[in-house]
Enzyme design. Sequence first.
Site, short mmCIF file in Angstrom:
data_model
loop_
_atom_site.label_atom_id
_atom_site.label_comp_id
_atom_site.label_asym_id
_atom_site.label_seq_id
_atom_site.Cartn_x
_atom_site.Cartn_y
_atom_site.Cartn_z
N HIS A 74 -46.29 7.32 1.67
CA HIS A 74 -45.50 6.62 2.69
C HIS A 74 -44.99 7.63 3.71
O HIS A 74 -44.43 8.65 3.34
CB HIS A 74 -44.31 5.91 2.05
CG HIS A 74 -44.68 4.66 1.30
ND1 HIS A 74 -43.81 3.63 1.11
CD2 HIS A 74 -45.84 4.29 0.71
CE1 HIS A 74 -44.42 2.67 0.43
NE2 HIS A 74 -45.65 3.05 0.17
N TYR A 203 -34.74 -0.75 3.38
CA TYR A 203 -33.35 -0.67 2.93
C TYR A 203 -32.55 -1.56 3.86
O TYR A 203 -32.44 -1.27 5.06
CB TYR A 203 -32.83 0.76 3.03
CG TYR A 203 -33.38 1.71 1.99
CD1 TYR A 203 -34.63 2.32 2.15
CD2 TYR A 203 -32.65 2.02 0.85
CE1 TYR A 203 -35.13 3.20 1.19
CE2 TYR A 203 -33.13 2.90 -0.11
CZ TYR A 203 -34.37 3.48 0.06
OH TYR A 203 -34.85 4.35 -0.89
N PRO A 295 -29.08 5.23 -7.23
CA PRO A 295 -30.51 5.24 -6.88
C PRO A 295 -30.84 5.07 -5.40
O PRO A 295 -32.00 5.13 -5.02
CB PRO A 295 -31.07 4.06 -7.69
CG PRO A 295 -29.91 3.16 -7.91
CD PRO A 295 -28.69 4.02 -7.97
N LYS A 299 -33.43 9.83 -5.72
CA LYS A 299 -33.43 11.27 -5.97
C LYS A 299 -33.46 11.70 -7.43
O LYS A 299 -33.73 12.87 -7.73
CB LYS A 299 -32.18 11.89 -5.33
CG LYS A 299 -32.22 11.94 -3.83
CD LYS A 299 -33.20 12.98 -3.36
CE LYS A 299 -33.59 12.79 -1.93
NZ LYS A 299 -34.92 13.21 -1.61
N TYR A 387 -34.44 12.81 2.61
CA TYR A 387 -35.24 11.85 1.85
C TYR A 387 -36.55 12.46 1.37
O TYR A 387 -36.94 12.31 0.21
CB TYR A 387 -35.52 10.60 2.69
CG TYR A 387 -35.84 9.39 1.84
CD1 TYR A 387 -34.92 8.36 1.67
CD2 TYR A 387 -37.07 9.27 1.18
CE1 TYR A 387 -35.20 7.26 0.89
CE2 TYR A 387 -37.36 8.17 0.39
CZ TYR A 387 -36.42 7.17 0.25
OH TYR A 387 -36.71 6.09 -0.53
C1 PHB Z 1 -38.03 1.98 -6.70
O1 PHB Z 1 -39.14 1.74 -6.23
O2 PHB Z 1 -37.73 1.70 -7.88
C2 PHB Z 1 -36.98 2.57 -5.83
C3 PHB Z 1 -37.29 2.93 -4.54
C4 PHB Z 1 -36.32 3.48 -3.72
C5 PHB Z 1 -35.05 3.68 -4.21
C6 PHB Z 1 -34.73 3.35 -5.52
C7 PHB Z 1 -35.70 2.79 -6.34
O3 PHB Z 1 -34.09 4.20 -3.40
#
Ligand code: PHB
Length: 394
Positions: A74, A203, A295, A299, A387
């Site tokens: 990505h 997000y 989460p 990280k 990130y």
């Molecule tokens: C996930 O795909 O489980 C995932 C992706 C991004 C995050 C947290 C979990 O910030």
Amino acid sequence: MQMRTRVGIIGAGPAGLLLSLLLLREGIDSIVLEIRSREEIEATIRAGVLEQGTVDLLNEMGLGTRMQREGALHHGIELRFDGEGHRINFTELTNGRAIMLYPQHEVLKDLIDARLKQDGRILFNVEDVQVSNISTDQPRIHFLHEGEQVELRCDFIAGCDGFHGVSRAAIPTTEHHIFTRSYPFGWLGILMQAPPSSEELIYAYSERGFALVSTRSPELQRLYIQCDPQDDIANWSDEMILAELQVRLATRDNWQLHTGPITQKSILAMRSFVIEPMRHGRLFLAGDAAHIVPPTGAKGLNLAVADVRHLARALARFYTQQQSDLLEAYSTTCLRRVWRTEHFSWWMTSMLHRFPDDDAFQQRLQRSQLDYTVRSRAAAASLAENYVGLPLDW
Ligand code: PHB
Ligand code: APR
């Protein structure tokens, strides 16, 4: 029964397994002890985002073949608020860096497979693990394996047994400091059998709280919504979850979530946690045993990987050059990155969630922060840099 190894590793998560493989590459003998079964570890759904540095390391170690084939690269993420999406272009903002979506349990399958092929020293289903003599240069791990009591004599112990493990508790309380934050919300996470709704992660900040769109494979989506951390998952029907996702992700141009059967759902609590120092005597903590992040910044796994890279390097220097300077510096070296990551994860969490006690002023500040992050190149670059992951020697 007595056994002997140079480095006794407690826990076969990403930290413990990767450490054992890094040590093997340096010719340093280790044994990994794990309380769960191989099947259980390989089936537990956890995180899914690998930083560029984690991807590079797995490739360099010859562990990246399946990840390259089945993972998805990505080059950015979307921040969505006020009914509009804004792309943060990682590749452009970080000089060509990116992230890989490849589930943690798939990483674990690859690591376990590699380790067993090379020498087979992982003991699964061990019980009653305890450490002793950690302040001496002959620390020991005691455990039950196949009904037999074992004493494992080591030069060093790596506590890689996650947040609920036993290693951290072996450090006397007078010798450490704990730093912690809990959040007044959790995440309700689901797996849904449907093709991805978006090429990249979304997000979303909304009046009704945070939502996140992620994927696991071309047929499986991973989605999360902010919820009450005390709530019981039984209170959430599939219809309620889908309705909540649709409201929180709605855009002015009528974006559509691809839906299908929900195959798994659960609620996760969120917290930040750090222990300082990450070492006592000959016991070195790595990964979730030493720190937890919420989460939102994706990280946890990547931080565990950074810790064990430093630890493997320090142990290699000790065995090949008889120098303990990197071991002495281990905790300080790791904590610089740990705190940067704690801040980033807390910042993302604070920007994107609704807080139960937030007022109109607080909400305006959040909007302003989001707006600045997507409109200012400097602010977007800061998010992108964190990130995709800072360099190992940060
Ligand atoms: C996930 O795909 O489980 C995932 C992706 C991004 C995050 C947290 C979990 O910030
Ligand atoms: N003895 C042996 N093994 C133990 C013990 C114990 N007393 N207690 C726990 N374990 C095992 C767990 O069963 C687990 O397999 O230690 C392992 C720890 O693995 P993780 O919890 O995955 O922790 P870590 O390797 O530090 O990985 C970093 O960050 O965000 C998270 O999901 C991410 O799990 C990942 C973690």
